[in-house]
Design an enzyme around this catalytic site. Sequence first.
Site, mmCIF file in Angstrom:
data_model
loop_
_atom_site.group_PDB
_atom_site.id
_atom_site.type_symbol
_atom_site.label_atom_id
_atom_site.label_comp_id
_atom_site.label_asym_id
_atom_site.label_seq_id
_atom_site.Cartn_x
_atom_site.Cartn_y
_atom_site.Cartn_z
ATOM 1 N N GLU A 354 0.844 -1.202 0.000
ATOM 2 C CA GLU A 354 0.000 0.000 0.000
ATOM 3 C C GLU A 354 0.880 1.253 0.000
ATOM 4 O OE1 GLU A 354 -4.285 0.131 1.724
ATOM 5 O OE2 GLU A 354 -3.050 1.131 3.210
ATOM 6 N N HIS A 385 6.928 -26.613 2.725
ATOM 7 C CA HIS A 385 6.172 -27.727 2.144
ATOM 8 C C HIS A 385 5.074 -27.232 1.219
ATOM 9 C CE1 HIS A 385 8.273 -30.475 4.861
ATOM 10 N NE2 HIS A 385 8.227 -29.451 5.695
#
Length: 548
Positions: A354, A385
Amino acid sequence: MFKSDKNKTKAWKKLESEYKRFKKVEMRDLFEKDDKRAEKYTLELDDLTFDYSKNRFDENVLNALLNLAKERKVEEKRDAMFAGKKINSTENRAVLHVALRNRSKKAIKVEGKNVMEQINKVLAKMKKFSDAVRYGEFKGYTGKKLTNIVNIGIGGSDLGPVMVCEALKRYWMKDINCYFISNIDGTATAETLKNLDPETTLFIVASKTFTTIETLTNAKTCRKWLVDALGEHAVDKHFVALSTNKEKVEEFGINPENMFEFWNFVGGRYSLWSAIGLIICIAIGFENFEKLLEGAYAMDEHFKTAPLNKNMPVIMGLLGLWYNNFFNIHRYCVVPYDEYLKYLPSYLQQLDMESNGKGVDKDGNFVKYSTGPAIFGGAGTNVQHSFFQLLHQGTDIVPVDFIVPAISHNEIGTHHEILLSNVLAQGEALMRGKTVAEAANELKKAGKSEDEIEALKKYKSFTGNRPSNILLLKKIDPFSLGQIIALYEHKVFVQGAIWNINSFDQMGVELGKQLALNILPELQGKSFALNHDSSTMSLIKKIKNLRK
Ligand code: F6P
């Protein structure tokens, strides 16, 4: 500014040639040639260590980057922020989240007025109120202790508080529980309220503007839930507001005495240090909240006073910019190896994207170079993972920040040692990689046949030369967390300063809000959908049909 010949600055041109010279250099060679590399490229502040040695640079690149910072007047711009100058140019506002954690006795002035007086007044009010809630002196309407604290806010009025509360969960008062409602999706409110008892619930309505539709709608629903159970008179004992907009707070039906003020010089995504941090104070106590401020202040002082080449936010910002503008890498990953920091990547997404997701520079020109990268991340080792496959072998390089405490709040068996070994291994693997020859050798040692080795060796290889930083801290505590957050705030500042953009407005969120206001009555059947593209028109129609 940078890419057109007219404006291409000297330091920028130098970096372009440095990139050509350096782009093929392998980090593993740099480490082999210089056994002091880690020592040279590590900075320390209190218990915080920032090891940036596993990045693709050498002394010449670093000097060129530092020259760019000088040329783009990063120090002068930083000093202007700390001095209360109106550096938020499009909104004509000072940018003074740093004043919120100014632990010195020094005045900080905006247009001649010392803002520290009002800041300290609100801090004192936050202390008084949070103590009163924590120790049961400020009770609910029926005389019960308020133990369920619900923050209703979105964006900066949610992400900072939720991230800090979660990060410091070990510091929560035993009988206090914190909840966060941000999404307009009714599920957020419904799922939160279903387990709460109105008699013991305190709502904190957090909104800088007090006009944000999500927050006001959620707050209205919660207010009704409370009034239905306890009556209108109960509101004063169960609702407080955090805002810059007293009128709107009153209009909403919250007693202005129950309002904690902050000011326009505090940007939403920089506001957790202000009244927006009230839920943090209630959860961890005001003394701990002060330690959070102290940590941020320590980083502010470092940013203000350390020479550029020893300055953590400056180095971090410059390396990010090096990848963004010269390697053309427009993504960035943050992986805290700490369950308590699991919301940090989401928080940093707002802070960085932002602030620096801007396309017009401070002189009013469309920029011709890349600005803020896309930020993503998640807690390690979980993300090893999920998306780490791409980080190691994908065709796109993604610089990574690893954040890890040496000591866990939950030292159970070997858990933390396993976690620590993983984070170090990830940095090493990304940097070193594994050549095809090394992969072949490994396969040979594992007893594979020549054919198998030939078939697998490329799949098992890793290009390496992928950059990462390590931020090592002793333990997640209020002080170290304050340091880290401020470090990222200032990194964003450094990059915005070099890109010559205003990191402190957020006009890019307006168009969607505006269009949603048109579409709402169309969906409700209160007006006809006319001026949309055919896709939006047909979706409005379909939704109306589905909802019949
Ligand atoms: O939509 C963007 C934004 O304006 C953020 O910058 C801000 O943090 C968020 O909305 C919430 O705004 P408010 O605190 O005024 O409700």
